[in-house]
Design a protein around this motif. Sequence first.
Motif, PDB file in Angstrom:
ATOM      1  N   VAL A 157       0.836  -1.210   0.000  1.00  0.00           N
ATOM      2  CA  VAL A 157       0.000   0.000   0.000  1.00  0.00           C
ATOM      3  C   VAL A 157       0.864   1.250   0.000  1.00  0.00           C
ATOM      4  N   GLU A 158       1.947   1.238   0.799  1.00  0.00           N
ATOM      5  CA  GLU A 158       2.832   2.400   0.839  1.00  0.00           C
ATOM      6  C   GLU A 158       3.467   2.644  -0.531  1.00  0.00           C
ATOM      7  N   THR A 159       3.833   1.560  -1.205  1.00  0.00           N
ATOM      8  CA  THR A 159       4.435   1.711  -2.540  1.00  0.00           C
ATOM      9  C   THR A 159       3.435   2.303  -3.526  1.00  0.00           C
ATOM     10  N   LYS A 160       2.206   1.764  -3.472  1.00  0.00           N
ATOM     11  CA  LYS A 160       1.175   2.293  -4.361  1.00  0.00           C
ATOM     12  C   LYS A 160       0.845   3.742  -4.043  1.00  0.00           C
ATOM     13  N   SER A 161       0.813   4.114  -2.781  1.00  0.00           N
ATOM     14  CA  SER A 161       0.509   5.504  -2.386  1.00  0.00           C
ATOM     15  C   SER A 161       1.572   6.457  -2.910  1.00  0.00           C
ATOM     16  N   ALA A 162       2.833   6.016  -2.845  1.00  0.00           N
ATOM     17  CA  ALA A 162       3.920   6.875  -3.346  1.00  0.00           C
ATOM     18  C   ALA A 162       3.800   7.081  -4.845  1.00  0.00           C
ATOM     19  N   SER A 163       3.408   6.055  -5.606  1.00  0.00           N
ATOM     20  CA  SER A 163       3.255   6.178  -7.075  1.00  0.00           C
ATOM     21  C   SER A 163       2.115   7.115  -7.425  1.00  0.00           C
ATOM     22  N   CYS A 164       1.014   7.021  -6.754  1.00  0.00           N
ATOM     23  CA  CYS A 164      -0.133   7.910  -7.007  1.00  0.00           C
ATOM     24  C   CYS A 164       0.219   9.363  -6.725  1.00  0.00           C
ATOM     25  N   GLY A 165       0.977   9.597  -5.675  1.00  0.00           N
ATOM     26  CA  GLY A 165       1.375  10.968  -5.334  1.00  0.00           C
ATOM     27  C   GLY A 165       2.221  11.588  -6.430  1.00  0.00           C
ATOM     28  N   MET A 166       3.102  10.826  -7.037  1.00  0.00           N
ATOM     29  CA  MET A 166       3.945  11.333  -8.111  1.00  0.00           C
ATOM     30  C   MET A 166       3.107  11.677  -9.330  1.00  0.00           C
ATOM     31  N   LEU A 167       2.104  10.863  -9.635  1.00  0.00           N
ATOM     32  CA  LEU A 167       1.232  11.152 -10.776  1.00  0.00           C
ATOM     33  C   LEU A 167       0.455  12.451 -10.574  1.00  0.00           C
TER      34      LEU A 167
END
Length: 240
Positions: A212-222
């Motif tokens: 979840v933390e990895t996915k949250s970081a990717s969404c923030g960059m987008l």
Amino acid sequence: MSQDAWLQNYDATCRLAQDIAENIHERSRLQRTGGNPAKINMTLRASLQKLKQNISQLKESLLRASSSRRIMQSEADRRQNLVDDLVTREKHLNATFRGEVKEEPSRTTLMSGAGGAGGGGGGGAVNPWLVNESEETRGLSFGEIKQQQHSIMEAQDAGLDALAAVISRQKMMGREIGNELEEQNEIIDDLSHLVDKTDDRIRNETRRVKLVETKSASCGMLVVIVLLLIAIVVVAVWPA
């Protein structure tokens, strides 16, 4: 309760020794009167061999009784003294039979020896069976000694019964402790299984949190990239 077998054998051996002493006395009488001692010599040889065997049996049975603690140590010591006296007597009888020493006094002399000594007589013989007698039995008759032994054996039996009861209780306690340990081991096994399952769950949840933390970081960059594109477009179309 029947008489102690060892004491019965001891009494019989004492009587045999006394019979041998009397036969030696009779042989001496025959020799003095010119009689033929051949027959009595044969009897004496057989009796002396029997005496030796009886003493050996007394030693062996005393050793077994002492080793197995069927008799008290004080009684074992007393009986050992009696056996030692018998061994000395047997050696003396053999020496007398071979003519190496003077013959022993007859039964009459032996029976009257203690009284003669007590009455002040100078030539009274001492009963050899009263030499080295323990203080516990000095002055007691055979019947009193047997009764004393009976009381000692009853006390030993009572002690053994008490010991057996204690051992039985200890055995029962040991079984109960063993059963309790088995139950505790089962509980520990269950807890260990539960801990293993909980540990697996914790590892699974940890992996999910990291995902979840990895996915949250990717969404923030987008989101940041989209906002920057919007800002560029706005600046480009904004009128000068």
